[in-house]
Design an enzyme around this catalytic site. Structure first.
Site, mmCIF file in Angstrom:
data_model
loop_
_atom_site.group_PDB
_atom_site.id
_atom_site.type_symbol
_atom_site.label_atom_id
_atom_site.label_comp_id
_atom_site.label_asym_id
_atom_site.label_seq_id
_atom_site.Cartn_x
_atom_site.Cartn_y
_atom_site.Cartn_z
ATOM 1 N N GLY A 142 5.695 4.448 -8.724
ATOM 2 C CA GLY A 142 6.439 3.197 -8.942
ATOM 3 C C GLY A 142 5.497 1.998 -8.951
ATOM 4 C CG HIS A 143 3.382 0.868 -5.444
ATOM 5 N ND1 HIS A 143 3.561 1.923 -4.579
ATOM 6 C CD2 HIS A 143 3.962 -0.206 -4.849
ATOM 7 C CE1 HIS A 143 4.200 1.505 -3.497
ATOM 8 N NE2 HIS A 143 4.473 0.231 -3.642
ATOM 9 C CG LEU A 157 -0.737 1.667 -3.837
ATOM 10 C CD1 LEU A 157 -1.854 1.205 -4.772
ATOM 11 C CD2 LEU A 157 0.333 0.592 -3.733
ATOM 12 C CG HIS A 158 5.373 5.204 -4.768
ATOM 13 N ND1 HIS A 158 5.930 4.486 -5.800
ATOM 14 C CD2 HIS A 158 5.876 4.667 -3.630
ATOM 15 C CE1 HIS A 158 6.740 3.579 -5.320
ATOM 16 N NE2 HIS A 158 6.726 3.655 -4.000
ATOM 17 N N GLY A 209 0.813 -1.212 0.000
ATOM 18 C CA GLY A 209 0.000 0.000 0.000
ATOM 19 C C GLY A 209 0.842 1.256 0.000
#
Ligand code: PAF
Length: 275
Positions: free
Chosen positions: A26-27, A23-24, A21
């Site tokens: 990259g995710h 999240l940014h 979780g």
């Protein structure tokens, strides 16, 4: 989860993006890669207590369930698996998966004892729970990626592990959920880690001997206020330390603390035969 995956997929392959979780971008790059890899995309959000040491940041690990779900919806993720700790580890659960040698040895394996046992265990469970045909992992956590690959090979798990390049801020800082804990002043200094990795990689590609290149990087980072856990030249797959570039793929891996945040980064180093 299996029933949901089966009905969403109707026999199609499923790609899994395992996350904790917060999240940014990259995710979201992992989700985009997952969409290219399989017709059905699932993400898991589970802050895995078994991969945190007793003095680590499990309690303060960032959580943003609503924001995460909105981002995943927007990114075109079909299913989200958010098990509770009790579902993942029911009372009495005592089984673990251990990668008992390279690439789990050294580096994160030394600085975070038990960390990779927790990662390997939860990833094995996530693969089995979702029935994923493909799972996407960021190169940012290079050693984790190699540990998961080793485990999948060793246990013949029917999942393909696909790496996704690190997403960086414009100034080079690798994205991480923990970056939000940097003060403004630390945030301004943080890109130095990536800069030193690039400088060292260029020096090594220039055939300079590794030891002085690595100690110059540690010195520069220490001088800039980082507390360096390691800055090492390793075989890309086994993470064994190497003294000089050869024909095998090599990687520079580093971890350093800046204030309360532990930053991790790594880059490829071109092999000598490749010029
Ligand atoms: O990289 C992470 O976020 C975690 O280590 C993972 C792979 C989701 C396992 O908990």
């Amino acid at each position: 989860m299996r029933a949901a995956a089966a009905s969403a997929g109707r026999g199609s392959a499923l790609a899994l993006v395992p996350t904790m979780g917060a999240l940014h971008a990259g995710h979201l790059a992992l989700v985009a890669a997952a969409r290219r890899a399989a017709p059905v995309v699932a993400a898991s959000i589970f802050v895995n207590p078994r991969q945190f040491g007793p003095h680590e940041d499990l309690a303060s690990y960032p959580r943003d369930e609503e924001g995460d779900l909105a981002k995943l919806r927007e990114a075109g993720c079909d299913l989200v698996w958010m098990p509770s700790v009790e579902v993942m580890y029911p009372p009495g659960s005592v089984t673990a998966v251990e990668v008992a040698g390279p690439p789990a040895e050294g580096w994160e394996g030394t600085h975070r004892p038990g960390h990779f046992r927790g990662v390997a265990t939860v990833c094995a469970k996530l693969f089995l729970q979702t029935g994923a045909a493909v799972a996407l992992f960021g190169e940012k956590d290079w050693q984790q990626l190699q540990v998961v690959r080793r485990m999948v090979r060793d246990l013949d798990l029917p999942v393909r592990i696909e790496p996704v390049p690190t997403v960086r801020e414009a100034d080079g800082l690798a994205l991480s959920s923990r970056n939000r804990f940097l003060t403004a002043e630390e945030r301004a200094r943080a890109p130095r880690l990536a800069a030193e990795l690039h400088r060292a990689a260029a020096a090594l590609a220039d055939r300079r001997p590794a030891a002085p290149v690595l100690s110059a990087a540690v010195e520069a980072l220490t001088g800039a206020g980082f507390s360096v856990d390691y800055f090492a030249l390793v075989e890309a797959e086994s993470l064994r330390p190497i003294e000089a570039l050869g024909d095998e793929p090599a990687r520079l891996v580093a971890a350093a603390r800046l204030g309360r945040v532990r930053l991790l980064d790594n880059i490829a180093v071109p092999p000598r035969s490749g010029g």
